[in-house]
Design a protein around this motif. Structure first.
Motif, PDB file in Angstrom:
ATOM      1  N   ASN A  48       0.835  -1.207   0.000  1.00 48.99           N
ATOM      2  CA  ASN A  48       0.000   0.000   0.000  1.00 48.99           C
ATOM      3  C   ASN A  48       0.866   1.252   0.000  1.00 48.99           C
ATOM      4  N   PHE A  49       1.971   1.217   0.729  1.00 50.79           N
ATOM      5  CA  PHE A  49       2.884   2.358   0.759  1.00 50.79           C
ATOM      6  C   PHE A  49       3.497   2.590  -0.617  1.00 50.79           C
ATOM      7  N   ILE A  50       3.963   1.517  -1.232  1.00 51.75           N
ATOM      8  CA  ILE A  50       4.542   1.625  -2.576  1.00 51.75           C
ATOM      9  C   ILE A  50       3.454   1.956  -3.595  1.00 51.75           C
ATOM     10  N   GLY A  51       2.285   1.346  -3.455  1.00 54.23           N
ATOM     11  CA  GLY A  51       1.181   1.602  -4.379  1.00 54.23           C
ATOM     12  C   GLY A  51       0.629   3.009  -4.277  1.00 54.23           C
ATOM     13  N   GLY A  52       0.858   3.693  -3.158  1.00 54.49           N
ATOM     14  CA  GLY A  52       0.413   5.074  -3.015  1.00 54.49           C
ATOM     15  C   GLY A  52       1.068   5.999  -4.020  1.00 54.49           C
ATOM     16  N   TYR A  53       2.263   5.668  -4.443  1.00 52.43           N
ATOM     17  CA  TYR A  53       2.966   6.486  -5.433  1.00 52.43           C
ATOM     18  C   TYR A  53       2.394   6.315  -6.839  1.00 52.43           C
ATOM     19  N   ILE A  54       1.782   5.172  -7.095  1.00 50.24           N
ATOM     20  CA  ILE A  54       1.226   4.938  -8.437  1.00 50.24           C
ATOM     21  C   ILE A  54      -0.305   4.931  -8.434  1.00 50.24           C
ATOM     22  N   GLY A  55      -0.922   5.251  -7.279  1.00 47.97           N
ATOM     23  CA  GLY A  55      -2.375   5.331  -7.198  1.00 47.97           C
ATOM     24  C   GLY A  55      -3.072   4.002  -7.000  1.00 47.97           C
ATOM     25  N   PHE A  56      -2.414   3.043  -6.405  1.00 45.60           N
ATOM     26  CA  PHE A  56      -2.991   1.719  -6.174  1.00 45.60           C
ATOM     27  C   PHE A  56      -3.066   1.490  -4.678  1.00 45.60           C
ATOM     28  N   HIS A  57      -4.275   1.204  -4.161  1.00 38.16           N
ATOM     29  CA  HIS A  57      -4.458   1.104  -2.715  1.00 38.16           C
ATOM     30  C   HIS A  57      -5.493   0.023  -2.407  1.00 38.16           C
ATOM     31  N   ILE A  58      -5.264  -0.723  -1.334  1.00 38.94           N
ATOM     32  CA  ILE A  58      -6.242  -1.686  -0.829  1.00 38.94           C
ATOM     33  C   ILE A  58      -6.593  -1.264   0.590  1.00 38.94           C
ATOM     34  N   ALA A  59      -7.883  -1.098   0.859  1.00 41.20           N
ATOM     35  CA  ALA A  59      -8.333  -0.668   2.173  1.00 41.20           C
ATOM     36  C   ALA A  59      -8.097  -1.767   3.203  1.00 41.20           C
ATOM     37  N   LEU A  60      -7.736  -1.362   4.413  1.00 42.09           N
ATOM     38  CA  LEU A  60      -7.602  -2.308   5.511  1.00 42.09           C
ATOM     39  C   LEU A  60      -8.916  -2.327   6.286  1.00 42.09           C
ATOM     40  N   ASN A  61      -9.638  -3.436   6.182  1.00 43.15           N
ATOM     41  CA  ASN A  61     -10.899  -3.609   6.904  1.00 43.15           C
ATOM     42  C   ASN A  61     -10.966  -5.054   7.401  1.00 43.15           C
ATOM     43  N   PRO A  62     -12.002  -5.416   8.162  1.00 44.83           N
ATOM     44  CA  PRO A  62     -12.053  -6.783   8.705  1.00 44.83           C
ATOM     45  C   PRO A  62     -12.032  -7.879   7.642  1.00 44.83           C
ATOM     46  N   ILE A  63     -12.643  -7.638   6.498  1.00 44.28           N
ATOM     47  CA  ILE A  63     -12.665  -8.663   5.438  1.00 44.28           C
ATOM     48  C   ILE A  63     -11.258  -8.893   4.885  1.00 44.28           C
ATOM     49  N   THR A  64     -10.560  -7.816   4.560  1.00 41.14           N
ATOM     50  CA  THR A  64      -9.209  -7.992   4.018  1.00 41.14           C
ATOM     51  C   THR A  64      -8.264  -8.539   5.085  1.00 41.14           C
ATOM     52  N   ALA A  65      -8.463  -8.131   6.336  1.00 36.61           N
ATOM     53  CA  ALA A  65      -7.615  -8.647   7.413  1.00 36.61           C
ATOM     54  C   ALA A  65      -7.821 -10.151   7.602  1.00 36.61           C
ATOM     55  N   LEU A  66      -9.072 -10.602   7.544  1.00 40.42           N
ATOM     56  CA  LEU A  66      -9.334 -12.038   7.673  1.00 40.42           C
ATOM     57  C   LEU A  66      -8.768 -12.811   6.483  1.00 40.42           C
ATOM     58  N   MET A  67      -8.911 -12.252   5.295  1.00 43.84           N
ATOM     59  CA  MET A  67      -8.391 -12.926   4.109  1.00 43.84           C
ATOM     60  C   MET A  67      -6.875 -13.069   4.188  1.00 43.84           C
ATOM     61  N   VAL A  68      -6.216 -11.986   4.593  1.00 41.92           N
ATOM     62  CA  VAL A  68      -4.767 -12.037   4.716  1.00 41.92           C
ATOM     63  C   VAL A  68      -4.370 -12.947   5.876  1.00 41.92           C
ATOM     64  N   GLY A  69      -5.144 -12.952   6.959  1.00 42.96           N
ATOM     65  CA  GLY A  69      -4.843 -13.814   8.100  1.00 42.96           C
ATOM     66  C   GLY A  69      -4.945 -15.290   7.770  1.00 42.96           C
ATOM     67  N   PHE A  70      -5.959 -15.653   7.001  1.00 41.62           N
ATOM     68  CA  PHE A  70      -6.128 -17.063   6.652  1.00 41.62           C
ATOM     69  C   PHE A  70      -5.169 -17.515   5.556  1.00 41.62           C
ATOM     70  N   LEU A  71      -4.926 -16.653   4.580  1.00 42.71           N
ATOM     71  CA  LEU A  71      -4.146 -17.070   3.426  1.00 42.71           C
ATOM     72  C   LEU A  71      -2.702 -16.585   3.425  1.00 42.71           C
ATOM     73  N   GLY A  72      -2.398 -15.534   4.194  1.00 51.23           N
ATOM     74  CA  GLY A  72      -1.035 -15.008   4.236  1.00 51.23           C
ATOM     75  C   GLY A  72      -0.709 -14.236   2.974  1.00 51.23           C
ATOM     76  N   ILE A  73       0.497 -14.407   2.474  1.00 49.60           N
ATOM     77  CA  ILE A  73       0.953 -13.671   1.292  1.00 49.60           C
ATOM     78  C   ILE A  73       0.120 -14.009   0.043  1.00 49.60           C
ATOM     79  N   PRO A  74      -0.292 -15.262  -0.184  1.00 52.66           N
ATOM     80  CA  PRO A  74      -1.187 -15.504  -1.326  1.00 52.66           C
ATOM     81  C   PRO A  74      -2.494 -14.719  -1.218  1.00 52.66           C
ATOM     82  N   GLY A  75      -2.965 -14.460  -0.001  1.00 54.64           N
ATOM     83  CA  GLY A  75      -4.158 -13.630   0.180  1.00 54.64           C
ATOM     84  C   GLY A  75      -3.916 -12.203  -0.246  1.00 54.64           C
ATOM     85  N   VAL A  76      -2.719 -11.672   0.038  1.00 54.34           N
ATOM     86  CA  VAL A  76      -2.379 -10.314  -0.396  1.00 54.34           C
ATOM     87  C   VAL A  76      -2.336 -10.245  -1.911  1.00 54.34           C
ATOM     88  N   VAL A  77      -1.733 -11.246  -2.525  1.00 57.79           N
ATOM     89  CA  VAL A  77      -1.659 -11.287  -3.993  1.00 57.79           C
ATOM     90  C   VAL A  77      -3.065 -11.354  -4.572  1.00 57.79           C
TER      91      VAL A  77
END
Length: 88
Positions: A48-77
């Motif tokens: 998100n920090f790097i994507g801020g320079y090119i206009g790309f952002h993913i919001a941090l909310n409970p859904i994205t946090a759970l997805m990243v928590g369950f899947l880890g880095i593949p969830g971020v991808v």
């Protein structure tokens, strides 16, 4: 000693072992989820920090946090791919 007492002690130790193993398994799952969430959250914040320079952002909310928590880095991808598809 009586054989019945030895058998009772052996059964008690076996039962204690089985109960201990049953209680440790959920702790391992929780530790793995916390580890995945920390690593995935750090990667998500970095991207998100790097994507801020090119206009790309993913919001941090409970859904994205759970997805990243369950899947880890593949969830971020997966979140980045979904964000790319949805924003066009």
């Amino acid at each position: 000693m009586d054989y019945a007492a030895i058998l009772a002690y052996a059964c008690g130790l076996l039962l204690l072992y089985v109960i201990g193993r049953a209680l440790i398994m959920p702790i391992k799952i929780v530790i793995k989820l916390v580890y995945n969430a920390l690593i995935g959250g750090a990667v998500l914040l970095l991207l998100n920090f790097i994507g801020g320079y090119i206009g790309f952002h993913i919001a941090l909310n409970p859904i994205t946090a759970l997805m990243v928590g369950f899947l880890g880095i593949p969830g971020v991808v997966m979140l980045f791919i979904l964000q790319y598809i949805l924003t066009g």
